[in-house]
Design a protein around this motif. Structure first.
Motif, PDB file in Angstrom:
ATOM      1  N   HIS A  81      -0.452  -3.966   1.405  1.00 56.54           N
ATOM      2  CA  HIS A  81      -0.724  -4.556   2.147  1.00 56.54           C
ATOM      3  C   HIS A  81      -1.914  -4.225   2.813  1.00 56.54           C
ATOM      4  O   HIS A  81      -2.473  -5.518   3.049  1.00 56.54           O
TER       5      HIS A  81
ATOM      6  N   VAL B 239       2.054  -2.885  10.253  1.00 52.58           N
ATOM      7  CA  VAL B 239       2.527  -2.815   8.918  1.00 52.58           C
ATOM      8  C   VAL B 239       3.018  -1.826   8.625  1.00 52.58           C
ATOM      9  O   VAL B 239       2.228  -0.438   8.629  1.00 52.58           O
TER      10      VAL B 239
ATOM     11  N   CYS C 162       4.904   0.370   6.335  1.00 55.57           N
ATOM     12  CA  CYS C 162       4.993   1.563   4.781  1.00 55.57           C
ATOM     13  C   CYS C 162       5.124   2.645   4.714  1.00 55.57           C
ATOM     14  O   CYS C 162       4.914   3.640   4.095  1.00 55.57           O
TER      15      CYS C 162
ATOM     16  N   ARG D 249      12.551  -6.360   4.429  1.00 54.37           N
ATOM     17  CA  ARG D 249      11.452  -6.334   4.787  1.00 54.37           C
ATOM     18  C   ARG D 249      11.873  -7.363   6.465  1.00 54.37           C
ATOM     19  O   ARG D 249      12.584  -7.804   6.490  1.00 54.37           O
TER      20      ARG D 249
ATOM     21  N   ARG E  55      11.240  -7.933  10.819  1.00 57.01           N
ATOM     22  CA  ARG E  55       9.972  -8.096  11.372  1.00 57.01           C
ATOM     23  C   ARG E  55      11.445  -6.579  12.905  1.00 57.01           C
ATOM     24  O   ARG E  55      12.072  -6.999  13.444  1.00 57.01           O
TER      25      ARG E  55
ATOM     26  N   TRP F 236       6.163  -5.468  11.341  1.00 58.85           N
ATOM     27  CA  TRP F 236       6.787  -5.521  10.147  1.00 58.85           C
ATOM     28  C   TRP F 236       6.994  -3.931   9.607  1.00 58.85           C
ATOM     29  O   TRP F 236       6.268  -3.386   9.586  1.00 58.85           O
TER      30      TRP F 236
ATOM     31  N   VAL G 142       8.616  -2.452   6.269  1.00 54.23           N
ATOM     32  CA  VAL G 142       8.617  -2.559   5.128  1.00 54.23           C
ATOM     33  C   VAL G 142       8.860  -1.746   3.832  1.00 54.23           C
ATOM     34  O   VAL G 142       8.210  -0.977   3.572  1.00 54.23           O
TER      35      VAL G 142
ATOM     36  N   ALA H 130       3.606  -6.894  -1.361  1.00 53.59           N
ATOM     37  CA  ALA H 130       2.610  -7.032  -0.157  1.00 53.59           C
ATOM     38  C   ALA H 130       2.137  -8.647   0.003  1.00 53.59           C
ATOM     39  O   ALA H 130       2.038  -9.184   0.949  1.00 53.59           O
TER      40      ALA H 130
ATOM     41  N   ARG I  25       3.536 -11.724  -0.421  1.00 55.30           N
ATOM     42  CA  ARG I  25       4.623 -11.893   0.311  1.00 55.30           C
ATOM     43  C   ARG I  25       4.606 -11.395   1.878  1.00 55.30           C
ATOM     44  O   ARG I  25       4.811 -12.381   2.766  1.00 55.30           O
ATOM     45  N   THR I  26       4.635 -10.506   1.977  1.00 50.71           N
ATOM     46  CA  THR I  26       4.258 -10.073   3.391  1.00 50.71           C
ATOM     47  C   THR I  26       3.510 -10.337   4.155  1.00 50.71           C
ATOM     48  O   THR I  26       3.459 -11.622   5.363  1.00 50.71           O
TER      49      THR I  26
ATOM     50  N   GLU J 211       4.514 -14.364   5.157  1.00 42.86           N
ATOM     51  CA  GLU J 211       5.892 -14.182   6.128  1.00 42.86           C
ATOM     52  C   GLU J 211       5.364 -14.304   7.244  1.00 42.86           C
ATOM     53  O   GLU J 211       5.219 -15.115   8.195  1.00 42.86           O
TER      54      GLU J 211
END
Length: 367
Positions: free
Chosen positions: A10, A186, A188, A333, A335, A341, A343, A358, A360-361, A364
């Motif tokens: 990410h 984010v 993770c 994933r 919010r 977010w 993930v 990552a 795709r995140t 989005e």
């Protein structure tokens, strides 16, 4: 937040898109599932649909990253899933005949063809599934190598030994009392689902899975492909179907393999040693110690496939990763705040799929 492969990917996506990144990790160095794995970029066993699509895209991204960051140890070595019984061969034949086999880069080869691809396989077997799109990286050095590459941008700051304690509309406060301003957060956090994650997200629809693995001294010859055994047909979702039911009925796993949900996976490291595994444990609380019987089983199977004794074992370890309760979901994933977010939960697909997850995140959230 999170210095494992998912968090690092990410960070890469954000830097790639022109943003500044502050990367927090609560340990001095990532020590979770991202470094306690095979380093496999494993396309062959992925379920048809979003999981396979994600793995194929991730394979493209890994290849691109490997060209830019040699320290990842990326190599397009492919894999051989060795078939030792007629029942395993029947599953493989049906799988190789499916329409998406070509998209996976998978075909069935006989024993002689498998030995041409990997001369180190001198044991007795009937054939193998060859997947040319499978690949590998070096898990213990991949994240530091990628971080060093990101640091060259001048827009990346790595802050280990910092545990996030609070997320607000302006960023993150850590356990040193420092506040890190951010437009986007984010999380993770891997298998760490308590503390701040529970506070801001509640109960997350993922479970934790424990594994045991080992690594040997150098083999003394090159293992040109990654290697799996027929038990991986039982584990990976791509192989599910009528033929697999027949395999389960006619060829039950040995008791220790069934008890620990085992398969053989074997990858050669840069130093020539072999990473060998693995087990799957789902019932918490997990034991704090490792047990020897699974290692003995893995040694026997590996030696049967190689047709020679394994080198002495150098390391044994256990690890824990997070897996979506709905195993059809590639990742969870969510919010969890206006600017944050979560993930997590890629399961055993984390190393394989993290670059595409990552990406795709980033799409989005509008990076």
């Amino acid at each position: 937040m999170g210095g494992g492969v998912l968090g690092t990917m990410h960070a890469w996506q954000a830097v790639l898109r022109g943003h500044e990144v502050i990367h927090l990790e609560r340990e001095p160095e990532a020590r979770g599932a991202s470094v306690r794995n095979f380093g496999l970029v494993w396309v062959s066993g992925r379920a048809t649909g979003p999981e396979l699509d994600t793995a194929l895209r991730a394979r493209e991204l890994w290849s691109q990253l490997g060209e830019r960051v040699p320290g990842l140890g990326f190599r397009a070595n492919g894999s051989l899933t060795v078939l030792r019984t007629p029942a395993e061969l029947a599953v493989a034949e049906a799988f190789a005949a499916r329409p998406d086999a070509a998209a996976r880069g998978t075909r069935l080869v006989d024993a002689g063809g498998a030995r041409v691809l990997n001369p180190a396989l001198r044991g007795d077997f009937l054939g193998a599934l060859w997947c040319e799109r499978d690949a590998a990286v070096e898990p213990r050095v991949a994240q530091p190598a990628l971080r060093a590459h990101l640091a060259e941008s001048g827009r990346y700051t790595w802050l280990p030994g910092r545990e996030a304690r609070a997320v607000d509309g302006r960023g993150v406060r850590d356990d040193h009392g420092d506040h890190h301003g951010a437009d986007l957060v984010v999380l993770c956090t891997g298998a760490t689902l308590s503390g701040l994650v529970r506070e801001i997200a509640g109960e997350v629809p993922v479970r934790r899975v424990r594994l045991q693995m080992m690594q040997t001294e150098p083999l003394g010859e090159r293992l040109t492909t990654s290697v799996a055994d027929g038990d991986s047909l039982r584990y990976y979702p791509a192989y599910r179907g009528v033929e697999l039911d027949a395999l389960a009925a006619s060829q039950p796993q040995p008791a220790v393999a069934a008890e620990h949900a085992m398969q053989l996976l074997m990858v050669q490291r840069a130093d020539g040693g072999l990473t060998v595994g693995d087990t799957h444990g789902y019932a918490e609380p997990f034991p704090f110690d490792v047990v020897e019987e699974p290692y003995e089983h893995l040694r026997r199977v590996a030696e049967d496939v190689l047709g020679r004794p394994l080198p002495p074992v150098r390391h044994r370890w256990a690890g824990v990763y997070a897996q979506c309760l709905d195993t059809g979901e590639v990742v969870h994933r969510e919010r969890v705040a206006d600017n944050a977010w979560l993930v997590t939960g890629p399961g055993g697909r984390g190393m394989t799929c993290s670059p595409a997850i990552a990406e795709r995140t980033a799409e989005e959230v509008g990076l």
